[in-house]
Design a protein around this motif. Structure first.
Motif: not given
Length: 478
Positions: A43-44, A149-153, A171-173
């Protein structure tokens, strides 16, 4: 294949290609690829326009024959946008099924932007897909080829369904805008030629993912690493930060994959620098976990500078006491003792010259006699011997610190995954610790010289007294 040096070299070349033209995104690129190798999701967290979607598209190009899916979600998004339209033919046969070709259940790599803006129905469906790699389609479950999966928020959720979905991203980056130092490079990169995808020889296939997984299963978690993980878990619990058991298990797997991809058979202590993004949800709390790790990696709590300083201070205080002690008898143990009438007579005669009238008149006695205490060889040998033992232990720990710094330097030169900023900060802390330890060793040497130079009894006096002093009390050093 196995995770050999050749495979590691392929990964290094692949990462270099993925990073090309991206300013201040090295760590993010590496974390997303590591998550994919471990079969986990990233998660970005950050504002728009920070290359989050570009990172996902490049990750997709790192895999051979990978199918890519991308969608921006809003509060008006419907399940058909992610999972595919309903099958009219199936409905005619009283079946509720979707055409999933080209949609998320059919994807290898996926990017979901503004992922927490979806409604609870979509998030609940995503929970199973992300965790189980299965999609409930009609009366059955469809196996999905999903790798990562790459999530974005822009923001972290605070509702129950959102938090459950948030936990699916190992991973929360945090991703922020390019810094002032990198701004010129950003403008230059914007004028550069279009990015060239990796060569076919570098692409990862199913056989590579399987080999990394098999190798990771054989990677050991040493007791030292397990102990630090347990300490961090307890620390986070004390801080009121909940980390699920599932997340700890997945984190341990990520550490094993990181080691296996570099051809190692065990997780090293430096690998724990990967933990902040795994166990803390945002930039502030990740920085706190990083500080906690930097204070502990490469050092032994039993030789913490604060503890060792108190030990040296105990010897310095004892030395000052013995240097300033006065004596009426030269007993090496420091006790006033007259062992025979002759000694009483000798002492009385010795004191006669220092007796006067307390009021300035005759007949009254006043003692103003004082003499520095003297010590025998047994006393001095006991004190210097105790400090010699301390100095030997300090020297051993200094060698241990030097070895830790050499190990860290080797990891810094060869790592595929670790953030160089954290590695540099850790090396600086170890260097500071080594300097403090060296200074404390010098203070201990000064104390030893002080004990060795204490006033000494004559040989005849020393022969009469052989009592050993009690050892200087101090905190134990582990």
């Amino acid at each position: 294949m196995n995770t050999s040096t050749a495979f590691r070299s392929r990964l290094a070349a692949l990462l270099a290609t993925l990073e090309q033209g991206l300013v201040e995104r090295r760590h993010v690129v590496r974390m997303t690829l590591l998550a994919a190798l471990a079969g986990e999701h990233t998660l970005l967290i950050g504002p728009p326009g920070t290359a989050k979607s570009e990172l996902a598209r490049r990750l997709h190009r790192a895999f051979r024959d990978a199918r890519y899916f991308e969608r921006l979600l809003t509060r008006f998004s419907v399940p058909e946008e992610l999972f595919g339209p309903l099958s009219i033919r199936a409905l005619e046969q009283d079946r509720y099924e979707r055409h999933t070709d080209g949609f998320l259940p059919d994807a290898t790599i996926a990017f979901i932007d503004e992922v927490f803006k979806a409604n609870s129905a979509i998030l609940n469906a995503l929970l199973t897909l992300l965790n189980e790699r299965e999609f409930d389609n009609g009366a059955g479950r469809q196996l999905c080829p999903l790798v990562s999966v790459i999530g974005a928020t822009n923001e972290v959720p605070d509702d129950e369904v959102g938090e459950a979905f948030f936990d699916r991203f190992l991973l929360r980056i945090p991703v922020s805008a390019v810094s002032g130092d990198g701004f010129a490079a950003l403008l230059a990169a914007g004028c550069a030629d279009e990015w060239t995808p990796p060569a076919d020889a570098l692409l990862l296939g199913d056989e590579d993912l399987g080999a990394v997984s098999n190798a990771a299963q054989a990677v050991r978690l040493p007791a030292r690493v397990v102990c630090l993980l347990a300490e961090l878990r307890a620390h986070l619990a004390d801080e009121g930060a909940y980390v699920s058991d599932r997340r700890w298990v997945k984190t341990a797997w990520l550490l094993r994959v990181a080691a296996a991809a570099e051809g190692r058979d065990q997780v090293g202590p430096w690998d724990l620098l990967l933990l902040p993004a795994c166990v803390a949800p945002d930039a502030g709390r990740q920085a706190a976990v990083a500080d906690w790790l930097l204070a502990r990696l490469g050092v032994r709590a039993g030789f913490a500078p604060e503890r060792l300083s108190r030990v040296v201070q105990a010897f310095q205080a004892q030395l000052e006491t013995e240097q300033n002690a006065s004596d009426l008898d030269y007993d090496e143990s420091g006790r006033l003792r007259f062992s025979a009438p002759e000694a009483m007579t000798e002492k009385a005669e010795e004191l006669a010259g220092v007796i006067g009238d307390a009021k300035g008149g005759a007949g009254a006695l006043r003692m103003n006699y004082s003499r520095r205490r003297r010590y025998g060889p047994a006393h001095i040998a006991a004190r210097t011997g105790q400090i010699d033992d301390l100095l030997a232990r300090i020297a051993g720990y200094a060698e241990e610190l030097a070895a830790e710094r050499a190990s860290l330097a080797a990891a810094r030169a060869s790592t595929l995954w670790l953030d160089d900023g954290l590695l540099a900060a850790l090396d600086a802390r170890l260097a500071d610790t080594a300097a403090v330890i060296a200074g404390l060793a010098e203070r201990a040497c000064d104390a030893r010289r002080g004990f060795d130079n204490l006033p000494r009894l004559s040989a005849e006096e020393a022969a009469r007294f052989s009592d050993l002093p009690e050892p200087v009390e101090h905190e134990p050093l582990a």
